[in-house]
Design a protein around this motif. Structure first.
Motif, PDB file in Angstrom:
ATOM      1  N   ILE A   1      61.462 109.580  -4.087  1.00  0.00           N
ATOM      2  CA  ILE A   1      60.660 109.196  -5.243  1.00  0.00           C
ATOM      3  C   ILE A   1      60.325 107.712  -5.164  1.00  0.00           C
ATOM      4  O   ILE A   1      61.200 106.868  -5.006  1.00  0.00           O
ATOM      5  CB  ILE A   1      61.405 109.486  -6.563  1.00  0.00           C
ATOM      6  N   ASP A   2      59.048 107.393  -5.289  1.00  0.00           N
ATOM      7  CA  ASP A   2      58.540 106.036  -5.225  1.00  0.00           C
ATOM      8  C   ASP A   2      58.089 105.619  -6.627  1.00  0.00           C
ATOM      9  O   ASP A   2      57.238 106.279  -7.223  1.00  0.00           O
ATOM     10  CB  ASP A   2      57.349 106.025  -4.259  1.00  0.00           C
TER      11      ASP A   2
ATOM     12  N   GLY B   1      62.019 108.169 -12.768  1.00  0.00           N
ATOM     13  CA  GLY B   1      62.152 108.275 -11.315  1.00  0.00           C
ATOM     14  C   GLY B   1      63.583 108.555 -10.896  1.00  0.00           C
ATOM     15  O   GLY B   1      63.838 109.350  -9.992  1.00  0.00           O
ATOM     16  N   ARG B   2      64.539 107.910 -11.566  1.00  0.00           N
ATOM     17  CA  ARG B   2      65.965 108.134 -11.286  1.00  0.00           C
ATOM     18  C   ARG B   2      66.326 109.589 -11.544  1.00  0.00           C
ATOM     19  O   ARG B   2      67.008 110.236 -10.741  1.00  0.00           O
ATOM     20  CB  ARG B   2      66.806 107.211 -12.166  1.00  0.00           C
ATOM     21  N   GLU B   3      65.849 110.125 -12.663  1.00  0.00           N
ATOM     22  CA  GLU B   3      66.127 111.515 -13.006  1.00  0.00           C
ATOM     23  C   GLU B   3      65.515 112.471 -11.972  1.00  0.00           C
ATOM     24  O   GLU B   3      66.168 113.428 -11.543  1.00  0.00           O
ATOM     25  CB  GLU B   3      65.568 111.820 -14.394  1.00  0.00           C
TER      26      GLU B   3
ATOM     27  N   GLN C   1      49.727 100.440 -14.927  1.00  0.00           N
ATOM     28  CA  GLN C   1      50.718 101.438 -15.330  1.00  0.00           C
ATOM     29  C   GLN C   1      51.792 101.548 -14.254  1.00  0.00           C
ATOM     30  O   GLN C   1      51.527 101.329 -13.082  1.00  0.00           O
ATOM     31  CB  GLN C   1      50.084 102.813 -15.485  1.00  0.00           C
ATOM     32  N   TRP C   2      52.992 101.919 -14.693  1.00  0.00           N
ATOM     33  CA  TRP C   2      54.082 102.199 -13.763  1.00  0.00           C
ATOM     34  C   TRP C   2      54.084 103.694 -13.504  1.00  0.00           C
ATOM     35  O   TRP C   2      53.965 104.494 -14.429  1.00  0.00           O
ATOM     36  CB  TRP C   2      55.415 101.731 -14.332  1.00  0.00           C
ATOM     37  N   LYS C   3      54.207 104.079 -12.232  1.00  0.00           N
ATOM     38  CA  LYS C   3      54.075 105.483 -11.850  1.00  0.00           C
ATOM     39  C   LYS C   3      55.209 105.915 -10.940  1.00  0.00           C
ATOM     40  O   LYS C   3      55.835 105.096 -10.266  1.00  0.00           O
ATOM     41  CB  LYS C   3      52.741 105.701 -11.128  1.00  0.00           C
ATOM     42  N   ASN C   4      55.431 107.219 -10.906  1.00  0.00           N
ATOM     43  CA  ASN C   4      56.395 107.838  -9.991  1.00  0.00           C
ATOM     44  C   ASN C   4      55.645 108.858  -9.150  1.00  0.00           C
ATOM     45  O   ASN C   4      54.866 109.651  -9.683  1.00  0.00           O
ATOM     46  CB  ASN C   4      57.511 108.551 -10.760  1.00  0.00           C
TER      47      ASN C   4
END
Length: 76
Positions: A6-7, A39-41, A14-17
């Motif tokens: 996951i990046d 992203g961690r999840e 915006q912040w994206k995953n």
């Protein structure tokens, strides 16, 4: 990045995953903290690495899930 990692990155304000290998982001967030949590999840659910990038696109942090898969011999 390995397949499926996951990046977390910023693009167009915006912040994206995005899972590695996908062309489009899976989730979009207003803040970096929200994107990091999502992203961690995602990485924990998939058992992959979570790569968190800074605003300039450089890698700021990497976390491996589950922790036992981390190849480094560093405590904590």
């Amino acid at each position: 990045m390995a397949k499926g990692d996951i990046d977390t990155y910023q693009q167009d304000g915006q912040w994206k995953n995005r899972p590695e290998g996908n062309e489009r982001a899976t989730s979009r967030h207003d803040t970096k903290a929200e994107a990091e949590a999502a992203g961690r999840e995602m990485a924990a659910e998939r058992g992959t690495e979570h790569v968190i990038k800074k605003q300039d696109g450089t890698i700021g942090e990497k976390n491996t899930y589950p922790r036992s898969r981390d190849p480094r011999e560093i405590p904590g």
